[in-house]
Design an enzyme around this catalytic site. Structure first.
Site, PDB file in Angstrom:
ATOM      1  N   GLY A  81       5.158   3.259  -0.501  1.00  0.00           N
ATOM      2  CA  GLY A  81       6.632   3.065  -0.517  1.00  0.00           C
ATOM      3  C   GLY A  81       6.996   2.205  -1.613  1.00  0.00           C
ATOM      4  O   GLY A  81       6.523   2.257  -2.552  1.00  0.00           O
ATOM      5  N   ILE A  82       8.105   1.457  -1.436  1.00  0.00           N
ATOM      6  CA  ILE A  82       8.636   0.374  -2.402  1.00  0.00           C
ATOM      7  C   ILE A  82       7.566  -0.527  -2.606  1.00  0.00           C
ATOM      8  O   ILE A  82       7.612  -0.850  -3.938  1.00  0.00           O
ATOM      9  CB  ILE A  82       9.881  -0.271  -2.061  1.00  0.00           C
ATOM     10  CG1 ILE A  82      11.215   0.950  -1.940  1.00  0.00           C
ATOM     11  CG2 ILE A  82      10.369  -1.386  -2.936  1.00  0.00           C
ATOM     12  CD1 ILE A  82      12.256   0.509  -1.411  1.00  0.00           C
ATOM     13  N   GLY A  83       7.012  -1.046  -1.778  1.00  0.00           N
ATOM     14  CA  GLY A  83       5.830  -2.433  -2.166  1.00  0.00           C
ATOM     15  C   GLY A  83       4.952  -1.699  -2.970  1.00  0.00           C
ATOM     16  O   GLY A  83       4.350  -2.332  -3.826  1.00  0.00           O
ATOM     17  N   TYR A 115      16.720  -2.230  13.321  1.00  0.00           N
ATOM     18  CA  TYR A 115      16.039  -2.399  12.087  1.00  0.00           C
ATOM     19  C   TYR A 115      16.974  -3.099  11.191  1.00  0.00           C
ATOM     20  O   TYR A 115      16.475  -4.043  10.337  1.00  0.00           O
ATOM     21  CB  TYR A 115      15.638  -1.007  11.585  1.00  0.00           C
ATOM     22  CG  TYR A 115      15.415  -0.885  10.091  1.00  0.00           C
ATOM     23  CD1 TYR A 115      14.036  -1.386   9.694  1.00  0.00           C
ATOM     24  CD2 TYR A 115      16.257  -0.604   8.984  1.00  0.00           C
ATOM     25  CE1 TYR A 115      13.753  -1.481   8.645  1.00  0.00           C
ATOM     26  CE2 TYR A 115      15.767  -0.682   7.674  1.00  0.00           C
ATOM     27  CZ  TYR A 115      14.592  -1.005   7.430  1.00  0.00           C
ATOM     28  OH  TYR A 115      13.990  -0.964   6.154  1.00  0.00           O
ATOM     29  N   ASN A 120       0.997  -1.295  -0.034  1.00  0.00           N
ATOM     30  CA  ASN A 120       0.183  -0.038  -0.020  1.00  0.00           C
ATOM     31  C   ASN A 120       0.643   1.167  -0.017  1.00  0.00           C
ATOM     32  O   ASN A 120       0.302   2.367  -0.192  1.00  0.00           O
ATOM     33  CB  ASN A 120      -0.972  -0.044   1.228  1.00  0.00           C
ATOM     34  CG  ASN A 120      -0.155  -0.062   2.513  1.00  0.00           C
ATOM     35  OD1 ASN A 120       0.295  -1.022   2.822  1.00  0.00           O
ATOM     36  ND2 ASN A 120      -0.103   1.038   3.375  1.00  0.00           N
TER      37      ASN A 120
END
Length: 319
Positions: free
Chosen positions: A32-34, A182, A30
């Site tokens: 960013g990169i995705g 992270y 939904n």
């Protein structure tokens, strides 16, 4: 005698091969990169499913893709990787007989303390980015195995290149620094992708596991996709000098898209941007030395199995 010439065309990120009839799932599709992975895959004629914990944002993303890609077959399913018990419901909502590829892209990145946990009691970034995808893979394996050549594409991070896993402190109980935690959560994902492929090969599976990373991908260099992403003129101007070294999130999607679509990509490979691993078109790169450590990968797998209560290799007969 004429010399043999390969009939395989050069890869073109702007002219992707057709994938009509295929079904792809993109976690975190939904934003960013995705989002750009999903948009680009939708242009191939495939059916694309966006996995998202926020239904409203997912519907905005699906509407944006439909507006930009004529005839796009895109829909959303609710998916919360921080809630392991909810993942079985994802299987029911997919309503497909097979899955040609899943892109493990969704992720949480915290910038500041304090340390946070999932409802299952796992450190939030490790629990979502790694353990959530580990458990999801176990659920998806029957659908991936039903495809002619299913693929698991794991989105790592260039930030993981400088990190090392502490197998005695995977949950960052003793050393919690958000950026380090992270990076380690993404490194754990990448170890999982590599180890999964070894177990798939040992089991004689038709499914392959590929690891990718987006290089340096900045919002300020990313094309506008309202209402999800609308960079200001000031942000674009301030980010312009960085374009010499990094790129936008639309380009950060390219390695994952190639890993899904290109038949020349094989399991166990690492793909990233061409220029110093930070920007440019996707290329295969040598597996990082620490990422090739099979002992660490196997120990992480065992720890992940114990923490989640599932084993993605069990359905393969792999040990």
């Amino acid at each position: 005698m004429s010399s043999s010439v390969s009939s395989t065309p050069a890869w073109n990120v702007h002219r992707l091969p057709r994938a009509d009839g295929s079904v792809f799932l993109v976690t975190g599709g939904n934003a960013g990169i995705g989002y750009f992975v999903a948009e680009q895959l939708s242009a191939t004629g495939a059916a694309v499913v966006l996995g998202s914990r926020n239904p409203a944002k997912a519907e905005n993303a699906a509407a944006s893709i439909r507006a930009r890609v004529a005839g796009a077959q895109v829909r959303a399913v609710r998916m919360d990787l921080a809630d392991l018990s909810s993942l079985q419901s994802v299987m029911d909502s997919l309503e497909v007989e097979r899955l040609d590829a899943v892109v493990h892209n969704a992720g949480v990145a915290l910038d500041d303390p304090p340390r946070k946990e999932t409802g299952d009691g796992h450190e939030l970034m490790f629990g979502t980015n790694h353990l959530g995808h580990f458990a999801l893979t176990e659920r998806l394996m029957p659908l991936l195995s039903a495809a002619p050549a299913g693929r698991v594409v794991t989105m790592g991070s260039f930030a993981a290149k400088s990190e090392r896993l502490d197998l005695d402190d995977l949950q960052s109980l003793h050393d919690y620094r958000p950026k380090r935690t992270y990076g380690c959560s993404k490194l754990a994902q990448m170890y999982f992708g590599m180890e999964l492929d070894r177990r798939l090969r040992a089991a004689g599976s038709t499914v392959a596991s590929v690891v990718v990373h987006p290089g340096g991908a900045l919002d300020s260099l990313t094309p506008s996709r309202p209402p999800m992403h609308v960079p200001t003129a000031g942000a674009r101007l301030s980010g312009a000098p960085a374009a010499l070294f990094v790129q936008g999130k639309h380009a950060g999607a390219w390695p994952a898209v190639r890993a899904v679509l290109d038949p020349a990509v094989s399991g166990g490979q690492l793909w990233g941007p061409r220029v110093f691993g930070l920007r440019g078109e996707p290329r295969r790169e040598p597996v990082w030395k620490h990422l090739a450590d099979t002992c660490v990968a196997a120990r992480l797998w065992d720890a992940s199995r114990d923490l989640t209560g599932v084993d993605p290799g069990a359905l393969l007969g792999a040990r």
